[in-house]
Enzyme design. Structure first.
Site, PDB file in Angstrom:
ATOM      1  N   LYS A 142       5.858  -4.233   4.105  1.00 27.35           N
ATOM      2  CA  LYS A 142       7.161  -3.954   3.936  1.00 27.35           C
ATOM      3  C   LYS A 142       7.239  -5.125   2.935  1.00 27.35           C
ATOM      4  O   LYS A 142       8.771  -5.293   1.904  1.00 27.35           O
ATOM      5  CB  LYS A 142       7.897  -3.025   4.155  1.00 27.35           C
TER       6      LYS A 142
ATOM      7  N   THR B  53      -3.578  -8.745   5.079  1.00 25.01           N
ATOM      8  CA  THR B  53      -3.160  -8.473   6.628  1.00 25.01           C
ATOM      9  C   THR B  53      -1.768  -8.675   6.797  1.00 25.01           C
ATOM     10  O   THR B  53      -1.463  -8.814   6.080  1.00 25.01           O
ATOM     11  CB  THR B  53      -4.188  -9.384   7.660  1.00 25.01           C
ATOM     12  N   HIS B  54      -1.683  -7.420   7.866  1.00 26.36           N
ATOM     13  CA  HIS B  54      -0.504  -7.662   8.516  1.00 26.36           C
ATOM     14  C   HIS B  54       0.152  -8.985   9.577  1.00 26.36           C
ATOM     15  O   HIS B  54       0.676  -8.776  10.085  1.00 26.36           O
ATOM     16  CB  HIS B  54       0.295  -6.427   8.800  1.00 26.36           C
TER      17      HIS B  54
ATOM     18  N   SER C 194      13.081  -1.249   4.275  1.00 22.51           N
ATOM     19  CA  SER C 194      11.687  -0.774   3.852  1.00 22.51           C
ATOM     20  C   SER C 194      11.039  -0.269   4.585  1.00 22.51           C
ATOM     21  O   SER C 194      10.450   0.893   4.858  1.00 22.51           O
ATOM     22  CB  SER C 194      11.378  -2.025   3.015  1.00 22.51           C
TER      23      SER C 194
ATOM     24  N   PHE D 188       8.273  -3.008 -11.730  1.00 25.76           N
ATOM     25  CA  PHE D 188       8.608  -1.558 -10.465  1.00 25.76           C
ATOM     26  C   PHE D 188       8.471  -0.426 -11.180  1.00 25.76           C
ATOM     27  O   PHE D 188       7.860   0.208 -10.386  1.00 25.76           O
ATOM     28  CB  PHE D 188      10.005  -1.707  -9.364  1.00 25.76           C
TER      29      PHE D 188
ATOM     30  N   ARG E  54       9.529   3.270  -2.989  1.00 22.18           N
ATOM     31  CA  ARG E  54      11.068   3.275  -3.079  1.00 22.18           C
ATOM     32  C   ARG E  54      11.898   2.600  -4.249  1.00 22.18           C
ATOM     33  O   ARG E  54      12.891   3.575  -5.122  1.00 22.18           O
ATOM     34  CB  ARG E  54      11.551   3.632  -1.753  1.00 22.18           C
TER      35      ARG E  54
HETATM   36  S1  PPS Z   1       3.393  -2.208   2.748  1.00 19.90           S
HETATM   37  O1  PPS Z   1       2.462  -0.642   3.232  1.00 19.90           O
HETATM   38  O2  PPS Z   1       3.255  -3.334   3.873  1.00 19.90           O
HETATM   39  O3  PPS Z   1       1.687  -2.617   2.091  1.00 19.90           O
HETATM   40  O4  PPS Z   1       4.182  -2.387   1.879  1.00 19.90           O
HETATM   41  P1  PPS Z   1       4.623  -3.058   0.635  1.00 19.90           P
HETATM   42  O5  PPS Z   1       3.736  -3.448  -0.121  1.00 19.90           O
HETATM   43  O6  PPS Z   1       3.809  -4.967   1.666  1.00 19.90           O
HETATM   44  O7  PPS Z   1       5.902  -3.054   0.767  1.00 19.90           O
HETATM   45  C1  PPS Z   1       6.575  -2.397   0.190  1.00 19.90           C
HETATM   46  C2  PPS Z   1       7.767  -2.808  -0.812  1.00 19.90           C
HETATM   47  O8  PPS Z   1       7.037  -3.426  -2.002  1.00 19.90           O
HETATM   48  C3  PPS Z   1       7.967  -2.986  -2.862  1.00 19.90           C
HETATM   49  N1  PPS Z   1       7.404  -3.261  -4.359  1.00 19.90           N
HETATM   50  C4  PPS Z   1       8.350  -3.721  -5.296  1.00 19.90           C
HETATM   51  N2  PPS Z   1       8.993  -4.058  -5.846  1.00 19.90           N
HETATM   52  C5  PPS Z   1       9.239  -4.518  -6.319  1.00 19.90           C
HETATM   53  N3  PPS Z   1       8.064  -4.881  -7.778  1.00 19.90           N
HETATM   54  C6  PPS Z   1       7.358  -3.692  -7.493  1.00 19.90           C
HETATM   55  N4  PPS Z   1       6.004  -4.221  -8.368  1.00 19.90           N
HETATM   56  C7  PPS Z   1       7.138  -4.008  -6.096  1.00 19.90           C
HETATM   57  N5  PPS Z   1       5.884  -2.913  -5.945  1.00 19.90           N
HETATM   58  C8  PPS Z   1       6.400  -2.271  -4.446  1.00 19.90           C
HETATM   59  C9  PPS Z   1       8.308  -1.199  -2.377  1.00 19.90           C
HETATM   60  O9  PPS Z   1       8.834  -0.618  -2.955  1.00 19.90           O
HETATM   61  C10 PPS Z   1       8.571  -1.109  -1.451  1.00 19.90           C
HETATM   62  O10 PPS Z   1       9.997  -1.668  -1.122  1.00 19.90           O
HETATM   63  P2  PPS Z   1      11.620  -1.262  -0.686  1.00 19.90           P
HETATM   64  O11 PPS Z   1      12.261  -1.149  -0.711  1.00 19.90           O
HETATM   65  O12 PPS Z   1      11.047   0.177   0.166  1.00 19.90           O
HETATM   66  O13 PPS Z   1      11.522  -0.306  -2.443  1.00 19.90           O
END
Ligand code: PPS
Length: 309
Positions: A61, A121-122, A152, A243, A271
């Protein structure tokens, strides 16, 4: 992947969903991993990347999907249609993920793809298969401030019905602080890659920098990949990876994962995408307690995290 393949991917998830469950965590060298990953550990550890493969590593996340989209667009000279060829995890497989058949594991997908591949990867630094370092694979690490990352992750664990049960919010904060969530301690994860970034030529990014000045960070990724794209293409990539645009993009917003695996009635994958949302979740007491513990866990690391911009 064609539209037909995307539908068959969704069908595979639907077929597998009867055997999908909130997987318990099993420690692998002290790191709690979902049992479906832990049970396949020997195969994951044995994975040999190609020197041309690119690794995108994050704590869950922290901005993985965003970075995967930026990289794919950069590698396709900003061609939005080319980057709609398949959903994110098909274009850029998730190395360690393994769900019951007929769903493809990350390793299955990687085996079928020709390098160069964009691999997600995580895994914490010490669990990344050593072939990545032996082959000097380029690696982008993205870190997000602890409180927003935690918020998140909490929403994700509520809606992703394969992740361990998150339990109540207050207890979840403590699990995060103790490193008991899937993929382990956020503190060790961000520090582990930070300490190795120079030796391993890792491009270390921060989610907050990407939000504050996306163009600047997209250009840093472009240079790291030894690419040189026109001003207009870069501007377009920044727009396509906002986003708002990614939330509307069915190939980047995880809407292809059906309920009950990702339950959008609980929370969408895309989200909020903000810096500072933690203020809507932590009480002042929780924030103080978290900050005191943070100081201890991050002592001496001097990492430039920002929980506000
Ligand atoms: S995962 O499941 O671990 O692969 O998730 P990951 O992609 O790392 O993280 C998801 C969060 O990143 C936000 N997100 C973004 N934020 C800003 N801009 C863009 N373009 C974008 N794309 C994904 C996503 O909304 C999740 O954060 P939160 O705070 O929950 O909204």
């Amino acid at each position: 992947m064609s539209n037909g393949e995307e539908i068959s991917c969704t069908t595979a998830i639907e077929k597998a969903s009867a055997s999908l469950t909130r997987f318990p965590l099993i420690p692998v060298r002290g790191i709690p991993l979902m049992s479906c990953i832990a049970e396949n550990w020997d195969n994951i550890w044995a994975f040999r990347p190609d020197p041309s493969d690119l690794l995108i590593a994050t704590y869950p996340k922290a901005g993985t999907t965003w970075t995967q989209e930026i990289v794919d667009l950069l590698l396709h000279n900003g061609d939005a249609e080319a980057c709609k060829r398949a959903p994110t995890p098909i274009r850029s497989p998730f190395l360690e993920i393994k769900f019951p058949p007929p769903m493809s594991s990350g390793l299955d997908l990687l085996t079928k793809m020709d390098p160069p591949r964009i691999i997600k990867t995580h895994l914490p630094f010490q669990l990344v298969p050593t072939g990545f370092w032996e082959n000097k694979c380029k690696t982008i690490y993205v870190a997000r401030n602890a409180k927003d990352n935690l918020v998140s992750y909490y929403h994700f664990d509520c809606m992703n019905l394969t992740q361990p049960e998150p339990g109540p919010w207050e207890g979840y904060i403590h699990k995060f602080m103790r490193g008991e969530l899937a993929w382990g301690s956020w503190y060790d994860h961000v520090k582990g890659f930070w300490e190795e970034r120079k030796k391993r030529n890792i491009l270390y990014l921060f989610y907050e920098d990407m939000k504050e000045n996306p163009r600047h960070e997209v250009e840093r990724i472009m240079r790291y990949l030894d690419l040189s794209l026109s001003d207009e293409v870069i501007r377009n990539i920044v727009e396509l990876t906002s986003f708002k645009k990614m939330k509307e993009n069915p190939m980047a917003n995880y809407s292809f994962i059906p309920a009950p695996v990702f339950d959008p009635s609980i929370s969408p994958f895309m989200r909020k995408g903000e810096v500072g949302d933690w203020e809507n979740h932590f009480t002042p007491e929780q924030s103080k307690m978290f900050d005191e513990d943070y100081e201890k866990q991050m002592k001496g690391s001097n990492m430039p995290f920002r929980s506000k911009i």
